[in-house]
Design a protein around this motif. Structure first.
Motif, PDB file in Angstrom:
ATOM      1  N   VAL A   7       0.868  -1.180   0.000  1.00 19.82           N
ATOM      2  CA  VAL A   7       0.000   0.000   0.000  1.00 19.82           C
ATOM      3  C   VAL A   7       0.903   1.228   0.000  1.00 19.82           C
ATOM      4  N   PRO A   8       0.406   2.344  -0.475  1.00 20.82           N
ATOM      5  CA  PRO A   8       1.225   3.563  -0.435  1.00 20.82           C
ATOM      6  C   PRO A   8       1.627   3.902   1.006  1.00 20.82           C
ATOM      7  N   ARG A   9       2.838   4.404   1.150  1.00 21.38           N
ATOM      8  CA  ARG A   9       3.381   4.755   2.466  1.00 21.38           C
ATOM      9  C   ARG A   9       2.404   5.659   3.222  1.00 21.38           C
ATOM     10  N   GLY A  10       2.173   5.311   4.495  1.00 19.73           N
ATOM     11  CA  GLY A  10       1.322   6.127   5.355  1.00 19.73           C
ATOM     12  C   GLY A  10      -0.166   5.842   5.257  1.00 19.73           C
ATOM     13  N   THR A  11      -0.567   4.854   4.449  1.00 17.69           N
ATOM     14  CA  THR A  11      -1.994   4.584   4.300  1.00 17.69           C
ATOM     15  C   THR A  11      -2.447   3.278   4.948  1.00 17.69           C
ATOM     16  N   ALA A  12      -1.516   2.456   5.393  1.00 19.59           N
ATOM     17  CA  ALA A  12      -1.877   1.162   5.987  1.00 19.59           C
ATOM     18  C   ALA A  12      -2.496   1.356   7.373  1.00 19.59           C
ATOM     19  N   GLN A  59     -11.771  -1.693   4.716  1.00 17.29           N
ATOM     20  CA  GLN A  59     -11.662  -0.461   3.931  1.00 17.29           C
ATOM     21  C   GLN A  59     -12.498   0.658   4.549  1.00 17.29           C
ATOM     22  N   ARG A  62     -10.748   2.131   7.647  1.00 20.43           N
ATOM     23  CA  ARG A  62      -9.621   3.001   7.318  1.00 20.43           C
ATOM     24  C   ARG A  62     -10.083   4.301   6.662  1.00 20.43           C
ATOM     25  N   GLU A  63     -10.956   4.179   5.685  1.00 19.14           N
ATOM     26  CA  GLU A  63     -11.322   5.337   4.877  1.00 19.14           C
ATOM     27  C   GLU A  63     -12.383   6.235   5.510  1.00 19.14           C
ATOM     28  N   ARG A  66     -11.658   6.298   9.972  1.00 17.47           N
ATOM     29  CA  ARG A  66     -10.295   6.672  10.339  1.00 17.47           C
ATOM     30  C   ARG A  66      -9.828   5.907  11.579  1.00 17.47           C
TER      31      ARG A  66
END
Length: 169
Positions: A7-12, A59, A62-63, A66
């Motif tokens: 996953v993109p850095r900082g999004t896990a 998902q 996370r989305e 938060r």
């Protein structure tokens, strides 16, 4: 079976983001897989043999919510909760989680193979009672204290579950 990805850095959504004061939730009803493993038939056996990963919920956590930390309950609620608390440097005060019909408190607290999600959110986050029909239940709060310590209804809870690197803990 193992799945690897990136996953993109900082999004896990990691185990290490919980802080004192964050609320602790679980999805679903716990203990069903352990009940099915013990020989029970019907829905409990099906639950054990055909776990449903909570991908869409992950998902959403996370989305939309938060969430600050999360883990799937694959090795037992108490052991997986301890892992998040250790990674986050917090302790936890919890109540009995919601149980699968017929499951014992021991099965709900320490049975594995659930694949339900244990997650933490900031205090005051509006968590819906259900996500796509799946109950989301507040079971406690992260607190300052000895990292990894868990109290159930105010009493120290012995952590048990499946540890892949030793044996049953």
């Amino acid at each position: 079976v193992i799945i690897c990805g990136a996953v993109p850095r900082g999004t896990a959504l990691l185990r290490s983001g919980a802080c004192a004061g964050h609320e602790i939730y679980v999805s679903g009803l716990l203990g069903g897989s352990a009940l099915g493993l013990s020989g029970s038939k019907g829905k409990a056996r099906k639950r054990h043999l055909n776990p449903e990963p909570r991908l869409a919920l992950g998902q959403f956590l996370r989305e939309k919510l938060r969430a600050t930390a999360a883990i799937d309950i694959s090795d037992g609620l108490s052991l997986d909760l301890e892992r998040v608390c250790l990674a986050s440097g917090v302790a936890a005060d919890i109540t009995m989680p919601p149980r699968f019909p017929g499951a014992t408190p021991e099965q709900a607290l320490h049975g594995g193979e659930e694949y339900e999600l244990l997650f933490f959110v900031r205090a005051g986050t509006s968590v819906p009672a259900r996500f796509e029909g799946l109950p989301l239940t507040r079971i406690g709060v992260a607190v300052s204290g000895v990292p990894g310590e868990i109290r159930l209804d105010g009493k120290s809870l012995a952590v048990r579950g499946f540890d892949h690197f030793t044996s049953v803990k």
